[in-house]
Scaffold this motif. Structure first.
Motif, PDB file in Angstrom:
ATOM      1  N   ALA A  12      43.605  10.109  32.404  1.00 54.91           N
ATOM      2  CA  ALA A  12      42.382  10.045  31.599  1.00 54.91           C
ATOM      3  C   ALA A  12      41.748   8.654  31.599  1.00 54.91           C
ATOM      4  CB  ALA A  12      42.673  10.486  30.173  1.00 54.91           C
ATOM      5  N   ARG A  13      40.457   8.609  31.902  1.00 55.59           N
ATOM      6  CA  ARG A  13      39.639   7.407  31.792  1.00 55.59           C
ATOM      7  C   ARG A  13      38.288   7.832  31.229  1.00 55.59           C
ATOM      8  NH1 ARG A  13      44.017   6.495  33.385  1.00 55.59           N
ATOM      9  NH2 ARG A  13      44.725   5.021  34.954  1.00 55.59           N
ATOM     10  N   PRO A  14      37.864   7.396  30.023  1.00 60.22           N
ATOM     11  CA  PRO A  14      38.536   6.453  29.138  1.00 60.22           C
ATOM     12  C   PRO A  14      39.911   6.956  28.700  1.00 60.22           C
ATOM     13  CG  PRO A  14      36.285   6.916  28.387  1.00 60.22           C
ATOM     14  CD  PRO A  14      36.609   7.906  29.444  1.00 60.22           C
ATOM     15  N   VAL A  15      40.742   6.020  28.259  1.00 61.14           N
ATOM     16  CA  VAL A  15      42.140   6.331  27.994  1.00 61.14           C
ATOM     17  C   VAL A  15      42.279   7.282  26.804  1.00 61.14           C
ATOM     18  CG1 VAL A  15      42.955   4.173  28.976  1.00 61.14           C
ATOM     19  CG2 VAL A  15      42.458   4.288  26.541  1.00 61.14           C
ATOM     20  N   GLN A  16      43.341   8.071  26.849  1.00 57.86           N
ATOM     21  CA  GLN A  16      43.667   9.014  25.787  1.00 57.86           C
ATOM     22  C   GLN A  16      45.133   8.840  25.406  1.00 57.86           C
ATOM     23  OE1 GLN A  16      41.582  11.244  24.256  1.00 57.86           O
ATOM     24  NE2 GLN A  16      39.850  10.485  25.467  1.00 57.86           N
ATOM     25  N   ILE A  17      45.419   8.870  24.104  1.00 60.84           N
ATOM     26  CA  ILE A  17      46.791   8.762  23.615  1.00 60.84           C
ATOM     27  C   ILE A  17      47.329  10.152  23.321  1.00 60.84           C
ATOM     28  CG2 ILE A  17      48.223   7.960  21.694  1.00 60.84           C
ATOM     29  CD1 ILE A  17      46.461   5.482  21.547  1.00 60.84           C
ATOM     30  N   LYS A  18      48.564  10.396  23.759  1.00 59.92           N
ATOM     31  CA  LYS A  18      49.207  11.695  23.567  1.00 59.92           C
ATOM     32  C   LYS A  18      50.633  11.493  23.045  1.00 59.92           C
ATOM     33  CE  LYS A  18      46.774  14.395  27.105  1.00 59.92           C
ATOM     34  NZ  LYS A  18      46.932  15.168  28.364  1.00 59.92           N
ATOM     35  N   PRO A  19      51.219  12.503  22.415  1.00 59.77           N
ATOM     36  CA  PRO A  19      52.623  12.405  21.989  1.00 59.77           C
ATOM     37  C   PRO A  19      53.558  12.285  23.194  1.00 59.77           C
ATOM     38  CG  PRO A  19      51.501  14.191  20.852  1.00 59.77           C
ATOM     39  CD  PRO A  19      50.585  13.750  21.950  1.00 59.77           C
ATOM     40  N   LEU A  20      54.636  11.538  23.016  1.00 59.94           N
ATOM     41  CA  LEU A  20      55.687  11.454  24.030  1.00 59.94           C
ATOM     42  C   LEU A  20      56.977  12.039  23.473  1.00 59.94           C
ATOM     43  CD1 LEU A  20      56.733  10.698  26.768  1.00 59.94           C
ATOM     44  CD2 LEU A  20      56.944   8.319  26.023  1.00 59.94           C
ATOM     45  N   VAL A  21      57.654  11.336  22.572  1.00 61.89           N
ATOM     46  CA  VAL A  21      58.786  11.964  21.888  1.00 61.89           C
ATOM     47  C   VAL A  21      58.364  12.483  20.519  1.00 61.89           C
ATOM     48  CG1 VAL A  21      60.472  10.543  23.114  1.00 61.89           C
ATOM     49  CG2 VAL A  21      59.668   9.826  20.851  1.00 61.89           C
ATOM     50  N   ALA A  22      57.209  12.063  20.048  1.00 57.22           N
ATOM     51  CA  ALA A  22      56.657  12.616  18.807  1.00 57.22           C
ATOM     52  C   ALA A  22      56.206  14.048  19.058  1.00 57.22           C
ATOM     53  CB  ALA A  22      55.494  11.769  18.320  1.00 57.22           C
ATOM     54  N   ALA A  23      56.222  14.852  18.018  1.00 61.05           N
ATOM     55  CA  ALA A  23      55.802  16.250  18.153  1.00 61.05           C
ATOM     56  C   ALA A  23      54.285  16.391  18.114  1.00 61.05           C
ATOM     57  CB  ALA A  23      56.429  17.097  17.045  1.00 61.05           C
ATOM     58  N   ALA A  24      53.606  15.439  17.475  1.00 59.10           N
ATOM     59  CA  ALA A  24      52.152  15.493  17.334  1.00 59.10           C
ATOM     60  C   ALA A  24      51.653  14.103  16.969  1.00 59.10           C
ATOM     61  CB  ALA A  24      51.761  16.501  16.249  1.00 59.10           C
ATOM     62  N   LEU A  25      50.344  13.932  16.902  1.00 56.19           N
ATOM     63  CA  LEU A  25      49.778  12.675  16.450  1.00 56.19           C
ATOM     64  C   LEU A  25      50.133  12.448  14.984  1.00 56.19           C
ATOM     65  CD1 LEU A  25      46.274  12.800  18.193  1.00 56.19           C
ATOM     66  CD2 LEU A  25      48.259  11.425  18.857  1.00 56.19           C
ATOM     67  N   PRO A  26      50.109  11.214  14.503  1.00 52.67           N
ATOM     68  CA  PRO A  26      50.554  10.933  13.130  1.00 52.67           C
ATOM     69  C   PRO A  26      49.682  11.613  12.070  1.00 52.67           C
ATOM     70  CG  PRO A  26      50.291   8.895  14.391  1.00 52.67           C
ATOM     71  CD  PRO A  26      49.682   9.980  15.198  1.00 52.67           C
ATOM     72  N   GLU A  27      50.321  11.952  10.962  1.00 48.24           N
ATOM     73  CA  GLU A  27      49.571  12.336   9.764  1.00 48.24           C
ATOM     74  C   GLU A  27      49.224  11.034   9.049  1.00 48.24           C
ATOM     75  OE1 GLU A  27      51.848  15.012   7.374  1.00 48.24           O
ATOM     76  OE2 GLU A  27      52.292  16.367   9.047  1.00 48.24           O
ATOM     77  N   MET A  28      47.927  10.685   9.006  1.00 48.12           N
ATOM     78  CA  MET A  28      47.500   9.403   8.452  1.00 48.12           C
ATOM     79  C   MET A  28      46.808   9.586   7.114  1.00 48.12           C
ATOM     80  SD  MET A  28      46.049   7.176  11.677  1.00 48.12           S
ATOM     81  CE  MET A  28      44.900   8.415  12.270  1.00 48.12           C
ATOM     82  N   SER A  29      47.070   8.653   6.214  1.00 43.08           N
ATOM     83  CA  SER A  29      46.347   8.666   4.947  1.00 43.08           C
ATOM     84  C   SER A  29      44.918   8.192   5.193  1.00 43.08           C
ATOM     85  CB  SER A  29      47.038   7.752   3.928  1.00 43.08           C
ATOM     86  OG  SER A  29      47.042   6.413   4.398  1.00 43.08           O
ATOM     87  N   GLU A  30      44.028   8.518   4.264  1.00 36.84           N
ATOM     88  CA  GLU A  30      42.623   8.161   4.424  1.00 36.84           C
ATOM     89  C   GLU A  30      42.404   6.649   4.425  1.00 36.84           C
ATOM     90  OE1 GLU A  30      40.124  10.121   1.632  1.00 36.84           O
ATOM     91  OE2 GLU A  30      40.630  12.145   2.322  1.00 36.84           O
ATOM     92  N   ASP A  31      43.289   5.911   3.788  1.00 32.12           N
ATOM     93  CA  ASP A  31      43.132   4.450   3.748  1.00 32.12           C
ATOM     94  C   ASP A  31      43.872   3.747   4.882  1.00 32.12           C
ATOM     95  OD1 ASP A  31      45.755   4.769   2.993  1.00 32.12           O
ATOM     96  OD2 ASP A  31      45.574   3.690   1.075  1.00 32.12           O
ATOM     97  N   PHE A  32      44.388   4.513   5.851  1.00 30.06           N
ATOM     98  CA  PHE A  32      45.085   3.958   7.026  1.00 30.06           C
ATOM     99  C   PHE A  32      46.270   3.083   6.635  1.00 30.06           C
ATOM    100  CE2 PHE A  32      40.577   4.305   8.472  1.00 30.06           C
ATOM    101  CZ  PHE A  32      40.757   5.314   9.410  1.00 30.06           C
ATOM    102  N   ARG A  33      47.017   3.510   5.610  1.00 24.74           N
ATOM    103  CA  ARG A  33      48.186   2.728   5.181  1.00 24.74           C
ATOM    104  C   ARG A  33      49.478   3.537   5.203  1.00 24.74           C
ATOM    105  NH1 ARG A  33      46.558  -0.055  -0.362  1.00 24.74           N
ATOM    106  NH2 ARG A  33      48.705  -0.798  -0.167  1.00 24.74           N
ATOM    107  N   SER A  34      49.395   4.801   5.507  1.00 18.46           N
ATOM    108  CA  SER A  34      50.596   5.640   5.582  1.00 18.46           C
ATOM    109  C   SER A  34      50.517   6.519   6.822  1.00 18.46           C
ATOM    110  CB  SER A  34      50.712   6.512   4.327  1.00 18.46           C
ATOM    111  OG  SER A  34      51.853   7.351   4.421  1.00 18.46           O
ATOM    112  N   PHE A  35      51.621   6.532   7.597  1.00 21.55           N
ATOM    113  CA  PHE A  35      51.663   7.267   8.869  1.00 21.55           C
ATOM    114  C   PHE A  35      52.986   8.029   8.924  1.00 21.55           C
ATOM    115  CE2 PHE A  35      49.274   3.424   9.149  1.00 21.55           C
ATOM    116  CZ  PHE A  35      48.168   3.702   9.927  1.00 21.55           C
ATOM    117  N   THR A  36      52.907   9.352   8.952  1.00 27.97           N
ATOM    118  CA  THR A  36      54.114  10.183   9.002  1.00 27.97           C
ATOM    119  C   THR A  36      54.161  10.890  10.355  1.00 27.97           C
ATOM    120  OG1 THR A  36      53.978  10.527   6.612  1.00 27.97           O
ATOM    121  CG2 THR A  36      55.405  12.013   7.856  1.00 27.97           C
TER     122      THR A  36
END
Length: 604
Positions: free
Chosen positions: A72-96
């Motif tokens: 992919a160009r432009p670059v794209q981020i995908k999971p590797l050992v993670a099952a999915a992209l992070p669950e992020m809080s609206e204030d960008f301070r918590s990532f599960t």
């Protein structure tokens, strides 16, 4: 007589029965990618790495939570050992983040014969290693910048109490919620945390605690990860062999090219659904001199040539196209302006070139104005670079090909006037400028014993002599010079740096005070810049952040802790047998996405 006739008849009958052929069980020859590094590795403990060559190896052994898509160009981020992209809080301070179950480390004596599954706790431990002051990790500055709740305080406890770092103490910012769930919490908003520390298998892959405890301070010689390859052989500064990890999980080629990318779409069609890695081995030689490295590729001894030496670019790809004699053999060429910068680093703690006094700043700016970068590009780099104007590199936010600054000026007359103004004159009549107090001015530049460095040194000496400054060179291998730079035991060093993410913040870390001893090799410290840097880290992308990036570029030019020279045009070549290569931008792992066509290798 009748018995003899019967036996003869039976024998003839037996001979007439066709013999059943055994199936051919000879395994196909191992598919090996053979190439050479121009600079020696330093080791394979991710917490200790900053050089790109060691990181190229660790990227194939370890695995981060996320990855960049190969095509992919432009670059794209995908999971590797993670099952999915992070669950992020609206204030960008918590990532599960959920980790895929059923991923295992390569077999190793440290596991005592048992299969060892990857867990969330492995990432907690691996990230904490960067914070352990006993390890003096150059990567700590990136973790410190991530601002994980409690991690800096945990490090400080070890420093203040002079006790071993407490790996078992739980902190709020870095926790395993359960076997497969990882949570990061940051003090300030970190909208790009996924780019900063969650993507990049070379540094941020998981390392098992048992391996570190089993090998102790020799763990850099025994890298064990969950990645597609494992270290098979290593002769330091000579030969590195990676073998396919037999315990690697079932994973398939899923790279996706962007619409309109004909080359990428063709690779996607060819390899989609293939199990990876497709290679059995990667064999790396260390060949520092450019001619033997070029000839080893030309003679078919190497399948891949990363970064064609500038001396041979006219033979390899004249006018940006593969030379006809090589094209006839099926040789492939790959050419991009790289996300990197070649620069001169000034040690800001050095009594001659360092310091924030006006006279010291004037000396660094005069040196910058004296360096003939256009000549460097045309003669030393054979046209394979573009002029750099700031620390920010191509393909990253904040970069503009139209931006111009004094960093890109070549003006010896102005350099002389600046030196005269601040008292750098020939006080004793020996033909060389002296310091303002009348003592001798001598610049000592660290360098390497290779042909490219020698050519750059000759140009440097000629340029500085033209404005009356005397220069000497201190020659050592690249890993030794890196060690000296990290320890602040140098005056001037020329080095190159490549971006590890699509955001410009990583390049600006070279000027960030808390990154001193790590990415900030110049040891530059300016409260105004640090405040600006922290502000940018917490902001979402947009016009306001772009304005701060512009201000950061101007500060860099004003104080000149680095002289940015060039962004290199990177030219790679591959034999016809190499299939599926595309140069990575911000990541080092790509071996698992390429294949070797043995029928084409036979004709090389």
């Amino acid at each position: 007589m009748k018995l003899l006739t019967f036996l003869l008849s039976a024998s003839l009958t037996a001979l007439a029965v066709p013999v059943r052929a055994e199936p051919d069980v000879t395994p196909p020859p191992a598919k090996a990618l053979r190439y050479a590094f121009p600079i020696a590795e330093t080791g394979f403990d991710p917490s200790q790495l900053s050089d790109i060559y060691s990181r190229t190896v660790t990227a194939g052994i370890f695995e981060a939570l996320y990855r960049y898509d190969h095509l992919a160009r432009p670059v794209q981020i995908k999971p590797l050992v993670a099952a999915a992209l992070p669950e992020m809080s609206e204030d960008f301070r918590s990532f599960t983040i959920k980790i895929q179950p059923g991923i295992y480390f390569a077999d190793d004596a440290a596991f005592k014969g048992k299969k060892r599954e990857l867990t969330a706790q492995d990432f907690v431990y691996s990230f904490k290693r960067f914070a352990d002051p006993a390890l003096k990790s150059p990567g700590w500055s990136s973790l410190e910048e991530a601002d994980l709740v409690g991690l800096t305080a945990l490090r400080k406890q070890a420093l203040d109490g002079k006790k071993p770092f407490d790996y078992d103490k739980e902190i709020e910012g870095l926790r395993a919620l359960d076997r497969y769930t990882l949570q990061f919490k940051t003090v300030k908003p970190r909208p790009r945390l996924i780019e900063t520390i969650l993507t990049g298998s070379d540094l941020y892959g998981a390392l098992a605690r048992e391996v570190v405890e089993h090998y102790g301070d020799k763990v850099g010689e025994h890298p064990v990860g969950t990645g597609p390859f494992k270290l098979g052989e290593w002769r330091r500064s000579s030969r590195i062999v990676l073998e396919k990890n037999p315990d690697y999980r079932e994973r398939f080629y899923d790279a996706e090219a962007s619409p309109g990318d004909a080359e990428g779409l063709a690779m996607q069609e060819k390899f989609k659904g293939r199990r990876i890695p497709m290679l059995d081995r990667v064999e790396i030689a260390i060949i520092e001199e450019v001619q033997p490295r070029w000839l080893s590729f030309l003679n078919g001894e190497k399948d891949f040539l990363e970064r064609v030496p500038a001396e041979f670019i006219s033979q390899a790809m004249p006018n940006g196209k593969v030379a006809p004699n090589l094209a006839k053999k099926g040789v492939q060429g790959f050419r991009i302006v790289g996300p990197d910068v070649g620069l001169t680093t000034f040690n800001m703690d050095d009594p001659i070139v360092g310091g924030m006094e006006p006279a010291k700043i004037a000396l660094r700016r005069a040196i910058s104005l004296a360096i003939d970068v256009p000549r460097e590009i045309n003669l030393v780099r054979r046209g394979q670079a573009v002029q750099a104007q700031s620390p920010i590199v191509p393909h990253t936010t904040g970069y503009s090909a139209d931006y111009k600054s004094e960093t890109g000026d070549y003006d010896p007359a102005r350099a002389k006037a600046l030196l005269d103004l601040y008292g750098y004159v020939d006080a004793d009549g020996d033909g060389w400028r002296d310091l303002p107090d009348g003592s001798p001015l001598l610049l000592i530049r660290n360098t390497q014993p290779d042909n490219a460095s020698r050519q750059l040194d000759e140009l440097w000496q000629k340029n500085l002599s033209a404005i009356g400054i005397k220069t000497q060179f201190k020659t050592a291998k690249w890993p030794e010079n890196l060690k000296s730079a990290r320890g602040g035991k140098f005056m001037i060093w020329g080095v190159a740096s490549a971006a590890s993410q699509p955001d410009a913040q990583s390049a600006l870390q070279r000027l960030y005070g808390p990154a001193t001893g790590g990415q900030n090799l110049a040891r530059f410290k300016l409260a105004e810049f640090d405040k600006l840097y922290d502000q940018m880290a917490a902001m979402a992308d947009g016009p306001e952040r772009e304005a701060l990036l512009l201000k950061a570029k101007r500060i860099s030019t004003a104080y000149m802790p680095y002289k940015q020279h060039t962004h290199r045009i990177l030219t790679d070549m591959a034999q016809a047998s190499v299939q599926g290569y595309r140069r990575p931008l911000f990541w080092q792992d790509w071996w698992q996405y390429v294949d070797i066509d043995e029928s084409k290798r036979a004709s090389q």
